[in-house]
Design an enzyme around this catalytic site. Structure first.
Site, short mmCIF file in Angstrom:
data_model
loop_
_atom_site.label_atom_id
_atom_site.label_comp_id
_atom_site.label_asym_id
_atom_site.label_seq_id
_atom_site.Cartn_x
_atom_site.Cartn_y
_atom_site.Cartn_z
CD GLU A 74 -2.72 -0.75 0.39
OE1 GLU A 74 -2.79 -0.10 -0.54
OE2 GLU A 74 -4.19 -1.94 0.26
CG ASP A 221 -5.35 -7.10 -7.61
OD1 ASP A 221 -4.51 -7.79 -7.04
OD2 ASP A 221 -6.93 -6.66 -7.58
CD GLU A 315 -14.86 -5.01 -1.12
OE1 GLU A 315 -14.05 -5.20 -0.33
OE2 GLU A 315 -14.74 -4.52 -2.05
CD GLU A 333 -10.50 -1.43 -7.85
OE1 GLU A 333 -8.94 -1.75 -7.38
OE2 GLU A 333 -11.58 -1.37 -7.46
CB THR A 419 -2.11 -0.68 -10.38
OG1 THR A 419 -3.56 -1.50 -9.36
CG2 THR A 419 -1.33 -0.26 -8.17
#
EC number: 3.2.1.-
Length: 860
Positions: A74, A221, A315, A333, A419
């Site tokens: 993160e 991902d 989710e 996304e 991302t």
């Protein structure tokens, strides 16, 4: 200065001052997370003055030397990426001459400082980073309070290359890019070699996979995303080759359009979940970047239908689109994929999608102090949470979706998105190339995949004179998710069977009866031909004529499930054998084949059908055979696809063939990894088909095709099981007896669990075909979550893909038969005892058997 906004209580979230949220709080490091994460968004929104003030705040107030444990992943994508993105647009504005004239790389200096603080996490033998690091003390330091972890997620270790390489290219310090590359190299080496998939969680010290399920959502991902984008940004071909290898595996195993379902890396035909998570919504955008538009449109449309039902993307949601996890933290996304699809297609439909997203945000998520995450999409309840990615990504992509070129103060095409949607300039590819590239092309297998025809989307090529292209793909999916739900049948009715009966019973249904199809339509039940040839029954309650009809449809579906389950138990059909009996094989190579529901039943004709093989023209066998002289009195070879199996059989039988072998058109498919199925009829009477028909997967079929290329004339025996060789020949094969026995035992050990389902051939899009009788879906496996029995959509799954079939090549029973039919005696194989078998073929099959056994123990 707080890391996040709490939009319901109108205050900043400071770590330690609020109740702990577990791993979620690992993103917070007391370093003004949201401010840094949002820097380049301000410039995209043409807020250059506000950007300049924000940069000054970051330089003046942000402290990166806090005694706090944060997530390496993160912190990299949000803070390091935010600083680099801010630096990228800052130098762009400085060059333009109006703003940031005072700027002297301060954000880059902070990024470099943060980069050095993250490096201690890479102090492992594998090169994979620890998942957490202390900003002040690193890892494994007495005061670090971290460094004891053993596992990390694939995305956590594989989503570093863009930021770390950009930092190296901007500063000329190569160590960052070297560390990120080493981590990527290690993951690539640890991929599952037979499926080319990666797991979710890996041991950072040993490289062992801890969680062996694989998908494109949470935990994996952005690893795939960064392989492709690293090629774009850095120009290193090895990244593209790795991505293409993985992508081929994803489309082969995980993609079940429009769904993307997790599978096991060692047994990729076995689904690992009955639900999908919302993070996979990025994947259509990545497919656009790759140039594979059709599946991107399909998956995106499916997700949009879920959003229209629940206002937001839950989710997690099940394969029949029920809510699995109800929260929605305002993830961006789906908006990202919408933006990319609009860029690729120019279709105004995606502007309507964006409008829906904005309206839902304003209607359901907007609160006095910001936008609040949804605690439950079904009830509309909020959570006092607004993650930094909402401003960093959601605002950015939605603005870019609607922005015209003149609205932008710079050319967005000069940048690549990380991302976290931070902007890195493409000119970095030619700057400070401190990493020596090695040519690794030879390490990659050749991939024969039409998806690789396009590298970059180009609307002129992808949509030639067809503005309706995207709509034609979306149209079949517009009702995939139901908007209204009927009343479910009660548990008592369900268990006792005492409730009302549907107007049409599952056991009576015939797909060839137009009245039955009309009743199904009234009940909201439809038939769907899947891409892999399977057939699904799907009920959409909203399409039923009334709520009562919808309830009848639900009962019909339940009956069909029970009927399919019963047929599964009753029809455990064994596989069939294709035995190559001509020189130099002489019966030593036996290929596992799937039977047909029509034509000669080889289990009742013990002699089988023996003959030379011939390839038909056209190869798909869907029209009159143009080379009947080559096919007459031979066993015809043809390719799967474009019409029903029964139609192929009729065409070759008319041309004089004595049997047929259908070879799968799915490149690389094998009975080692895919379950066999039974070729179903076409809903018509198939009594006119009298020849035997068998199905071979691609790998097994290629063995016959390769033999034809090498030896021209190849003779095979189609039978229910392999036939014995001459006893005289047995004495010549002592050296091979152990191998043969090994294969036989392998066959016997697994034959009891061999699963043969029924599959009907899928017509090409746009062509009409008779609907396959769903009663032929035998057996259909279901699990507790496969079908909704409550007031939700429901479906009957087709052939189960969870079985692990036996090795495809096994030697038949060695015991001589006491009795032989007259046909067998007359056509006795003249085994040549002077010619040895092809050692390479036997070696290949031995390797396959060994690999299969290892796979069973999960030791690959």
């Amino acid at each position: 200065p707080a890391d996040e906004l709490m939009p319901l209580t109108c205050r900043g979230r400071v770590r330690g001052q609020e109740p702990s949220r577990g791993d979620v709080d690992d993103a917070l490091g007391k370093f003004s997370l949201t401010l840094i994460d949002t820097l380049d968004t301000l410039v995209v929104l043409n807020k250059s003055k506000e950007f300049e003030e924000a940069v000054k705040k970051v330089i003046k107030d942000v402290n990166l030397d806090n005694d706090i444990v944060v997530s390496v992943f993160e912190t990299n994508i949000r803070v390091l990426g935010g600083l680099l993105g801010g630096h990228s647009v800052a130098i762009m504005l400085k060059e333009k001459g109006e703003y940031m004239q005072w700027y002297n790389g301060e954000l880059l200096h902070m990024a470099k400082e943060l980069g050095y603080k993250l490096l201690p996490a890479f102090n492992t033998t594998s090169g994979l980073p620890y998942p957490r690091v202390n900003l002040k003390f690193g890892v494994r330091h007495p005061e670090a309070r971290t460094g004891t972890e053993t596992d990390t997620c694939t995305a956590c270790a594989g989503t570093l290359i863009l930021e770390f390489a950009a930092l190296s290219r901007f500063t000329g310090t190569s160590i960052f890019e070297e560390y990120a590359r080493k981590a990527l190299d290690f993951i690539w080496e640890k991929r599952q070699r037979s499926s080319n998939l990666v797991g979710v969680t890996i041991n950072i010290h040993t490289g062992d996979w801890v969680r062996k399920d694989s998908g494109v959502g949470a935990g994996i991902d952005s690893y795939y995303e960064y392989l492709l984008k690293a090629y774009v940004l850095l120009g290193d071909d090895s990244f593209l080759e790795r991505f293409n290898t993985h992508y081929d595996a994803i489309m082969r195993y995980i993609s079940q359009p429009p769904l993307l379902l997790d599978v096991h890396i060692h047994k990729p035909m076995l689904n690992a979940r009955t639900w999908m998570d919302s993070l996979l919504a990025f994947f259509p955008g990545l497919q656009v970047l790759k140039g594979d538009i059709r599946p991107a449109i399909e998956t995106h449309e499916m997700l949009y239908q879920v959003i229209k039902k629940h206002n937001f993307l839950p989710e997690a949601f099940t394969t029949d689109f029920r809510v699995h996890w109800a929260q929605h933290p305002l993830r961006p996304e789906f908006a990202e994929s919408t933006y990319f699809l609009y860029k690729a297609t120019g279709d105004p439909y995606y502007l309507e999608v964006g409008k829906t997203l904005i309206e839902n945000l304003n209607k359901y998520a907007r609160v006095p102090c910001g936008f609040a995450a949804m605690k439950d999409v079904r009830t509309g309840s909020h959570e006092d949470r607004m993650d930094s990615f909402f401003l960093a990504e959601m605002f950015k992509y939605l603005y870019l979706l609607f922005a015209d070129k003149e609205d932008m103060i710079f050319d967005i095409e000069d940048y690549i998105f990380t991302t976290e949607a931070h902007l890195l300039p493409l000119w970095l590819s030619t700057t400070n190339q401190t990493i020596s590239k090695k040519n690794t092309t030879t390490e990659y297998a050749e991939l024969d995949d039409s998806n690789f025809d396009w590298t970059c989307p180009n609307t002129q090529i992808l949509f030639p004179n067809d503005p309706m292209f995207a709509q034609s793909i979306r149209e079949p999916l517009k009702n995939v998710v139901d908007k209204s739900c009927p009343r479910g049948i009660s548990r008592a009715e369900e268990s006792l069977g005492s409730g009302p009966k549907p107007p049409l019973r599952a056991r009576d249904f015939m797909a060839s009866n137009p009245e039955h199809l009309e009743i199904l339509k009234k009940m909201g039940v439809s038939l769907i031909h899947l891409k892999d040839g399977r057939v699904q029954l799907v009920q959409h309650a909203a399409q039923a004529a009334s709520s009562l009809d919808a309830e009848d449809g639900l009962r019909f579906m339940q009956e069909m499930i029970e009927l399919s389950s019963q047929q599964q138990k009753e029809q455990q059909l064994p596989p069939r054998a294709v035995q190559i009996v001509s020189h130099p094989f002489f019966g030593r190579v036996v290929l596992t084949a799937g039977p047909a529901q029509f034509g000669m039943d080889l289990s009742k004709h013990k002699a089988g059908t023996r003959g030379f093989v011939a390839t038909i023209k056209p190869y798909n066998g869907c029209s009159e055979i143009t080379n009947p002289e080559a096919v007459k009195e031979k066993i015809a070879l043809m390719q799967r696809g474009q019409c029903m199996f029964a139609e192929k059989a009729r065409n070759i039988q008319k041309a004089g063939a004595i049997g047929g072998i259908v070879i799968d058109d799915n490149e690389g498919s094998s009975s080692d990894t895919a379950p066999l199925f039974q070729m179903a009829g076409d809903g018509k009477n198939t009594d006119d088909i009298t020849i035997p028909m068998l199905f071979l997967f691609n790998k097994e079929g290629n063995i016959i095709l390769d033999a034809i290329r090498e030896y021209e004339t190849v003779e095979v025996l189609l039978s229910d099981k392999a036939k014995d060789r001459d006893l005289e020949m047995e004495n010549m094969d002592q050296k091979l007896s152990e191998n043969d026995s090994h294969k036989q035992n392998s066959e016997e050990a697994t034959s009891a669990s061999q699963d043969v389902g029924a599959v009907s051939e899928e017509p090409e899009e746009g062509e009409n075909s008779d609907v396959t009788d769903p009663a032929s879906l035998s057996p259909a496996h279901t699990d507790s979550e496969s079908v909704s029995i409550s007031n939700q959509d429901s479906y009957v799954p087709g052939t189960d893909e969870a079985s692990a079939p036996e090795p495809a090549c096994t030697q038949g029973d060695h015991q001589p038969q006491e009795q032989k039919t007259e046909t067998e005696s007359n056509s006795k194989v003249n085994w040549d005892n002077k010619v040895q078998p092809m050692e390479s073929i036997l070696a290949d099959w031995n390797e396959d058997i060994e690999a299969f056994e290892m796979m069973e123990k999960d030791e690959l």
